[in-house]
Motif scaffolding. Structure first.
Motif, PDB file in Angstrom:
ATOM      1  N   SER A   1       0.846  -1.184   0.000  1.00  0.00           N
ATOM      2  CA  SER A   1       0.000   0.000   0.000  1.00  0.00           C
ATOM      3  C   SER A   1       0.883   1.236   0.000  1.00  0.00           C
ATOM      4  O   SER A   1       2.077   1.157   0.313  1.00  0.00           O
ATOM      5  CB  SER A   1      -0.930  -0.002   1.222  1.00  0.00           C
ATOM      6  OG  SER A   1      -1.953  -0.972   1.075  1.00  0.00           O
ATOM      7  N   LYS A   2       0.316   2.377  -0.372  1.00  0.00           N
ATOM      8  CA  LYS A   2       1.090   3.612  -0.501  1.00  0.00           C
ATOM      9  C   LYS A   2       0.673   4.611   0.573  1.00  0.00           C
ATOM     10  O   LYS A   2      -0.511   4.733   0.898  1.00  0.00           O
ATOM     11  CB  LYS A   2       0.894   4.219  -1.891  1.00  0.00           C
ATOM     12  CG  LYS A   2       1.454   3.350  -3.012  1.00  0.00           C
ATOM     13  CD  LYS A   2       1.280   4.022  -4.369  1.00  0.00           C
ATOM     14  CE  LYS A   2       1.856   3.152  -5.479  1.00  0.00           C
ATOM     15  NZ  LYS A   2       1.699   3.779  -6.815  1.00  0.00           N
ATOM     16  N   PHE A   3       1.656   5.353   1.077  1.00  0.00           N
ATOM     17  CA  PHE A   3       1.428   6.270   2.187  1.00  0.00           C
ATOM     18  C   PHE A   3       2.022   7.639   1.863  1.00  0.00           C
ATOM     19  O   PHE A   3       3.104   7.739   1.295  1.00  0.00           O
ATOM     20  CB  PHE A   3       2.060   5.712   3.458  1.00  0.00           C
ATOM     21  CG  PHE A   3       1.485   4.385   3.879  1.00  0.00           C
ATOM     22  CD1 PHE A   3       0.421   4.322   4.768  1.00  0.00           C
ATOM     23  CD2 PHE A   3       1.986   3.196   3.343  1.00  0.00           C
ATOM     24  CE1 PHE A   3      -0.121   3.101   5.137  1.00  0.00           C
ATOM     25  CE2 PHE A   3       1.445   1.971   3.705  1.00  0.00           C
ATOM     26  CZ  PHE A   3       0.388   1.924   4.601  1.00  0.00           C
ATOM     27  N   VAL A   4       1.289   8.678   2.263  1.00  0.00           N
ATOM     28  CA  VAL A   4       1.719  10.058   2.047  1.00  0.00           C
ATOM     29  C   VAL A   4       1.520  10.826   3.353  1.00  0.00           C
ATOM     30  O   VAL A   4       0.469  10.737   3.990  1.00  0.00           O
ATOM     31  CB  VAL A   4       0.915  10.747   0.926  1.00  0.00           C
ATOM     32  CG1 VAL A   4       1.372  12.198   0.757  1.00  0.00           C
ATOM     33  CG2 VAL A   4       1.049   9.987  -0.386  1.00  0.00           C
ATOM     34  N   GLY A   5       2.544  11.585   3.752  1.00  0.00           N
ATOM     35  CA  GLY A   5       2.438  12.442   4.925  1.00  0.00           C
ATOM     36  C   GLY A   5       2.620  13.892   4.547  1.00  0.00           C
ATOM     37  O   GLY A   5       3.476  14.212   3.716  1.00  0.00           O
ATOM     38  N   VAL A   6       1.819  14.768   5.123  1.00  0.00           N
ATOM     39  CA  VAL A   6       1.976  16.207   4.897  1.00  0.00           C
ATOM     40  C   VAL A   6       2.155  16.903   6.242  1.00  0.00           C
ATOM     41  O   VAL A   6       1.557  16.519   7.243  1.00  0.00           O
ATOM     42  CB  VAL A   6       0.782  16.825   4.138  1.00  0.00           C
ATOM     43  CG1 VAL A   6       0.651  16.226   2.757  1.00  0.00           C
ATOM     44  CG2 VAL A   6      -0.523  16.673   4.907  1.00  0.00           C
ATOM     45  N   ASP A   7       3.005  17.922   6.240  1.00  0.00           N
ATOM     46  CA  ASP A   7       3.222  18.713   7.445  1.00  0.00           C
ATOM     47  C   ASP A   7       3.691  20.097   7.034  1.00  0.00           C
ATOM     48  O   ASP A   7       4.312  20.270   5.981  1.00  0.00           O
ATOM     49  CB  ASP A   7       4.260  18.050   8.353  1.00  0.00           C
ATOM     50  CG  ASP A   7       4.179  18.571   9.787  1.00  0.00           C
ATOM     51  OD1 ASP A   7       3.536  17.903  10.618  1.00  0.00           O
ATOM     52  OD2 ASP A   7       4.735  19.643  10.070  1.00  0.00           O
ATOM     53  N   ILE A   8       3.407  21.072   7.875  1.00  0.00           N
ATOM     54  CA  ILE A   8       3.795  22.451   7.600  1.00  0.00           C
ATOM     55  C   ILE A   8       5.308  22.652   7.762  1.00  0.00           C
ATOM     56  O   ILE A   8       5.888  23.584   7.225  1.00  0.00           O
ATOM     57  CB  ILE A   8       3.021  23.409   8.540  1.00  0.00           C
ATOM     58  CG1 ILE A   8       3.162  24.862   8.079  1.00  0.00           C
ATOM     59  CG2 ILE A   8       3.466  23.253   9.985  1.00  0.00           C
ATOM     60  CD1 ILE A   8       2.292  25.830   8.859  1.00  0.00           C
TER      61      ILE A   8
END
Length: 303
Positions: free
Chosen positions: A101-108
């Protein structure tokens, strides 16, 4: 866990930017206006605290999520987004387990998440949920957001949830995880939580909204039912190892450099006075048995 944390810390000093699925100029408008938040992502102490908090919450629940997405993750082809991912501990834990499975993280703050030593099925990018998510509609099977209630202002929750719903696929799952302020507090804990509440209100953040997140979520289109997976535990020695651990977490939170500056200024005391009073917090908790709640609010987007 020590080796895992050591590897993560080595990667933080040399980050490289990666693009999101779709780049939109407006997502960068406020990128330099960091929120005035007690626990900055910066510094090894704060990063270690976030790693530790992840594994604490995982221990409390016995797993990384409550939404029924595990089977789909195991099958592969599932796409997951973590909003406000910080150093990416939750994502790293899942990406290692669910390789297909594919994972994406976002943060400022892009300097905290690892861009080199990480699984190939995990990517990070710089983005601020408060300016909108830089992804197309119906992109993710599972969207996760954890411990963001001290950043999101009262008048921003509807926008944030709308964005989360927008990027979730029909039939996909959404999960928000937050602590709910303790009750049965003694005078020390009551005082600091009242000060903390007042400081949050100055920033437009209303922590009284946290227990009502399920109601706020249900008010949005494409959501009909919200589930609460709630865990309650006693803070301090009477709560056993969990109680002692959460007490240590609370003390590290309210005695961090940023919190000490804000709380002591708000109460008109010096920094040493602020820190010294917590020497008696363990004894106070033995007689008051303060109870803290951790809640996962999860739902499924309508098909």
């Amino acid at each position: 866990m020590g080796n895992f944390k050591s590897i993560l810390k080595k990667t933080l000093s040399n980050p490289s930017k990666r693009g999101c699925l779709k780049s939109e100029p407006e997502s960068q408008i406020l990128i330099d206006e960091k929120p005035n938040y007690y626990l900055s992502n910066r510094g090894d102490e704060n990063i270690d605290r976030q790693h530790f908090n992840h594994f604490f919450r995982k221990h409390i629940y016995g797993n990384n999520f409550s939404a029924p997405i595990g089977e789909k993750l195991a099958q592969g082809g599932c796409k997951v987004l973590d909003i406000g991912c910080g150093p990416g501990t939750w994502l790293l834990d899942l990406a290692h387990k669910y390789r297909n499975s594919k994972f994406v993280g976002v943060d400022i703050e892009p300097t905290v998440y690892p861009n080199e030593i990480k699984p190939g099925n995990l990517n990070f990018c710089e983005a601020d949920i408060l300016n909108g998510l830089p992804f197309p509609d119906n992109e993710f099977d599972f969207v996760h957001q954890e411990i963001m209630a001290l950043i999101i202002k009262a008048d921003q929750w509807n926008f944030v949830i709308s964005e989360i719903v927008r990027v979730t696929k029909p039939g996909g799952f959404i999960e928000l995880v937050e602590y709910i302020a303790p009750n049965n507090n003694g005078p020390i804990l009551s005082k600091v939580y009242q000060t903390h509440y007042d400081l949050c209100l100055k920033r437009g953040v209303d922590t009284n909204l946290i227990p009502k997140l399920d109601t706020i979520m249900k008010s949005h289109n494409d959501i009909t039912e919200v589930n609460r997976d709630e865990k309650t535990f006693i803070i301090g020695p009477n709560g056993g190892r969990v109680g002692i651990t959460i007490l240590d977490i609370i003390i590290s939170f309210i005695t961090s450099e940023i919190a000490t500056e804000d709380i002591s200024s708000q109460e008109g005391i010096n920094k040493e006075e602020h820190k010294n009073r917590f020497k008696n917090l363990k004894e106070e908790s033995k007689t008051t048995n303060p109870k803290l709640k951790l809640c996962r609010f999860w739902t499924q987007k309508n098909c």
